[in-house]
Design an enzyme around this catalytic site. Structure first.
Site, PDB file in Angstrom:
ATOM      1  N   LYS A 168      -3.085  13.343  -2.230  1.00 46.57           N
ATOM      2  CA  LYS A 168      -4.588  12.962  -1.300  1.00 46.57           C
ATOM      3  C   LYS A 168      -4.804  13.365  -0.194  1.00 46.57           C
ATOM      4  O   LYS A 168      -5.471  13.692   0.706  1.00 46.57           O
ATOM      5  CB  LYS A 168      -5.472  11.854  -1.799  1.00 46.57           C
ATOM      6  CG  LYS A 168      -6.325  10.566  -1.359  1.00 46.57           C
ATOM      7  CD  LYS A 168      -7.374  10.112  -1.456  1.00 46.57           C
ATOM      8  CE  LYS A 168      -6.682   8.725  -0.524  1.00 46.57           C
ATOM      9  NZ  LYS A 168      -7.425   8.188   0.690  1.00 46.57           N
ATOM     10  N   ASN A 169      -3.977  12.161   0.534  1.00 37.43           N
ATOM     11  CA  ASN A 169      -3.762  12.056   2.450  1.00 37.43           C
ATOM     12  C   ASN A 169      -3.958  13.049   2.645  1.00 37.43           C
ATOM     13  O   ASN A 169      -3.735  13.128   4.445  1.00 37.43           O
ATOM     14  CB  ASN A 169      -3.105  11.376   2.776  1.00 37.43           C
ATOM     15  CG  ASN A 169      -4.131   9.654   2.270  1.00 37.43           C
ATOM     16  OD1 ASN A 169      -5.620   9.652   1.989  1.00 37.43           O
ATOM     17  ND2 ASN A 169      -3.710   8.042   2.236  1.00 37.43           N
ATOM     18  N   CYS A 226     -12.793   2.581   2.203  1.00 36.85           N
ATOM     19  CA  CYS A 226     -12.282   1.512   1.429  1.00 36.85           C
ATOM     20  C   CYS A 226     -12.035   1.042   2.264  1.00 36.85           C
ATOM     21  O   CYS A 226     -12.244   0.783   4.217  1.00 36.85           O
ATOM     22  CB  CYS A 226     -10.626   1.952   1.359  1.00 36.85           C
ATOM     23  SG  CYS A 226     -10.954   2.396   0.086  1.00 36.85           S
ATOM     24  N   ARG A 283     -12.099  -0.742  11.154  1.00 37.54           N
ATOM     25  CA  ARG A 283     -12.011  -0.044  11.192  1.00 37.54           C
ATOM     26  C   ARG A 283     -11.895   1.358  12.624  1.00 37.54           C
ATOM     27  O   ARG A 283     -12.869   1.884  12.263  1.00 37.54           O
ATOM     28  CB  ARG A 283     -11.533   0.844   9.851  1.00 37.54           C
ATOM     29  CG  ARG A 283     -11.057   0.646   8.688  1.00 37.54           C
ATOM     30  CD  ARG A 283     -11.076   1.272   7.680  1.00 37.54           C
ATOM     31  NE  ARG A 283     -10.188   2.027   7.583  1.00 37.54           N
ATOM     32  CZ  ARG A 283     -10.008   2.800   6.696  1.00 37.54           C
ATOM     33  NH1 ARG A 283     -10.359   2.280   4.977  1.00 37.54           N
ATOM     34  NH2 ARG A 283      -8.651   3.271   6.527  1.00 37.54           N
ATOM     35  N   ASP A 318      -0.330   0.913   1.674  1.00 40.03           N
ATOM     36  CA  ASP A 318      -1.043   1.334   0.414  1.00 40.03           C
ATOM     37  C   ASP A 318       0.164   1.446  -0.514  1.00 40.03           C
ATOM     38  O   ASP A 318      -1.604   1.048  -2.117  1.00 40.03           O
ATOM     39  CB  ASP A 318      -1.650   3.069   0.158  1.00 40.03           C
ATOM     40  CG  ASP A 318      -2.277   3.085   1.268  1.00 40.03           C
ATOM     41  OD1 ASP A 318      -2.529   4.619   1.644  1.00 40.03           O
ATOM     42  OD2 ASP A 318      -3.219   2.441   1.652  1.00 40.03           O
ATOM     43  N   ARG A 356     -11.495   8.315  -6.529  1.00 38.96           N
ATOM     44  CA  ARG A 356     -11.120   9.152  -5.261  1.00 38.96           C
ATOM     45  C   ARG A 356     -10.002   9.483  -4.991  1.00 38.96           C
ATOM     46  O   ARG A 356      -9.941  10.248  -4.546  1.00 38.96           O
ATOM     47  CB  ARG A 356     -11.716   7.714  -4.441  1.00 38.96           C
ATOM     48  CG  ARG A 356     -13.252   7.359  -4.550  1.00 38.96           C
ATOM     49  CD  ARG A 356     -13.555   6.509  -2.808  1.00 38.96           C
ATOM     50  NE  ARG A 356     -12.854   7.376  -1.550  1.00 38.96           N
ATOM     51  CZ  ARG A 356     -12.296   6.666  -0.659  1.00 38.96           C
ATOM     52  NH1 ARG A 356     -12.599   5.461  -0.995  1.00 38.96           N
ATOM     53  NH2 ARG A 356     -12.082   7.586   0.419  1.00 38.96           N
TER      54      ARG A 356
END
Ligand code: EPZ
Length: 421
Positions: A22-23, A119, A124, A308, A400
């Site tokens: 995903k990232n 999230c 952040r 994570d 997601r």
């Protein structure tokens, strides 16, 4: 509203294929804005963050097509993009929208993007992103919830990141690949997805060296051309999720299509817990061996233990022999999952950035909710290993970042169904 209905207590057995990261995908798709002409990207996970980015780039004027009968391969042509303003609602759906800043700035020398979502781990900040853009010659301002960046010229510069930041490292690579001269990013993040983005850009003609170390050198080039097909690396966190699920349900699971080196910190911790971990070239087998020893973990930037995987590992440690601790070394507050686990009988105390986790031997099923993407995956694993029935609400968070999560779990023997209210 969609939820998971789970009957726990069944060990997971079998093999599961890990999807693309995903990232990496949520950075490489915006990075295609820097490429002249179409580029083909494969092993893209079919997750809602990717769908949001597909929508946003199309809204900007790109044409994006899934390859016929392959939902994991896209052909992206951004030559039709004529706007540097990303302010549509979808932008707020995900944190990775911040990559539109670096990509649009690198292409147009201008970018206007609404503040990203993502999230909720407390504050952040993006100060390191802004510091880097300014070092390259851009002006940054925030007006009406929109981040506006512009430069007459983008000139290479030496940038020292005060904090190891995945997002800032990648965003500055995107802004610098077509800048004049050489950019050096020091104290850069070393995550596998940082390397993957650099490899994608180099495949399109960029000159990036040192990705994966804490010093990245980028020599600006005038043009990036869509040339080769680029295949995204396997998802380190999805692989870790299934490895932890195997141990927590006292099962025996082989995760396939992984890069074992990316999993080293988790594999080492699982072995320390007394879990059997056998690794091959592109697979890892995780087998419960009758015990789960208590451990202490501190999450850190790569190659440290991934933040994570923090909530997921907390579930496993609820079943350990004795008291374990997890110290969160990356985010100010990533403990939203604790209250949900307490509904299942967990005994966890949060002291500053440390979770002190009692080994309670078992969890009991309960109605719980996903508070964010990885906490949602953790709640699902908690339901799988708990006695009795669990309902996990708000599974949209899980969508997601996990492709076919419940389908993959059912293929391993889990009693889990997705229910739409
Ligand atoms: C990325 O978030 C990931 N998201 C996160 O994964 C992951 O938890 C995080 O990296 C750390 O690995 C994506 O890649 C889309 P950071 P990011 O910038 O880039 C501070 C998931 O589950 N910081 O590396 O937002 C920040 O507050 C998600 O897939 C600044 O101080 O994280 C944090 O304490 C959740 N100033 C630390 O650095 C800045 O300008 C690391 O943040 C930027 C960050």
């Amino acid at each position: 509203m969609e939820r998971y209905a789970i009957n726990g207590g069944k060990p997971l057995y079998g093999e599961v294929c890990i999807s693309g990261a995903k990232n990496a995908a949520v950075a490489i798709i915006p990075a295609s804005l820097l490429v002249d002409g179409p580029c083909r990207i494969e092993n893209i996970p079919n997750i809602s963050d990717v769908i949001s980015l597909k929508y946003i780039l199309t809204y900007l004027g790109a044409t994006i097509k899934y390859e016929s009968n392959n939902e994991n391969a896209m052909i992206i042509d951004t030559s039709g993009v004529n706007s540097y303003t990303a302010t549509c609602d979808r932008v707020k759906n995900l944190r990775a929208s911040y990559y539109l800043l670096g990509a649009l700035l690198g292409r147009f020398k201008k970018a206007e993007v609404v503040f990203p979502g993502g999230c909720d781990f407390g504050f952040r900040p993006m100060d390191q992103h802004f510091k880097g853009f300014e070092a390259l010659g851009a002006k940054v301002k925030v007006e009406h919830g929109i981040i506006k960046v512009s430069a007459d010229r983008l000139k290479g510069s030496r940038i020292y990141l005060d904090v190891v930041s995945v997002g800032a490292t990648i965003n500055l690579m995107l802004a610098a690949v077509k800048a004049e001269g050489v950019t050096i990013i020091e104290n850069a993040a070393k995550e596998p997805h940082v390397v993957d983005v650099a490899n994608f850009l180099n495949a399109m003609g960029a000159k990036i060296r040192g990705a994966g170390t804490d010093v990245i050198k980028i020599t600006g080039v005038p043009v990036l051309r869509g040339r080769a097909t680029y295949s995204i690396i396997p998802d380190q966190i999805e692989a870790g999720t299934f490895m932890i699920a195997a141990a927590a349900t006292k099962g025996d699971v082989t995760v396939r299509n992984v890069i074992p080196k990316h999993m080293e910190s988790l594999s080492a911790k699982l072995m320390e817990m007394g879990i059997e971990v056998i690794q091959g070239e592109d697979w890892i087998r995780v087998k419960y061996n009758g015990q789960i020893n208590k451990v202490s973990i501190k999450t850190l930037p790569y190659p440290g233990f991934p933040t994570d995987l923090h909530p997921l590992t907390a579930v496993l440690l609820c079943l350990a022999d004795g008291t374990s601790t997890i110290t969160e070394g990356v985010w100010d507050s990533r403990f939203q999952y604790v209250d949900e686990l307490k509904r299942m009988g967990a005994l966890i105390k949060v002291e500053g950035r440390m979770a002190v986790i009692e080994g309670v031997g078992k969890l009991t099923g309960a109605p719980i909710k996903a508070t964010d993407l990885r906490a949602g995956a953790a709640m699902t694993i908690a339901g799988l290993c708990a006695e009795g029935h669990t309902e996990v609400f708000d599974v949209k968070y899980i969508d997601r970042g996990y492709e076919k999560f419940d389908t993959k779990l059912r293929s391993l023997g889990a009693d889990i169904t997705r229910v739409t209210d």
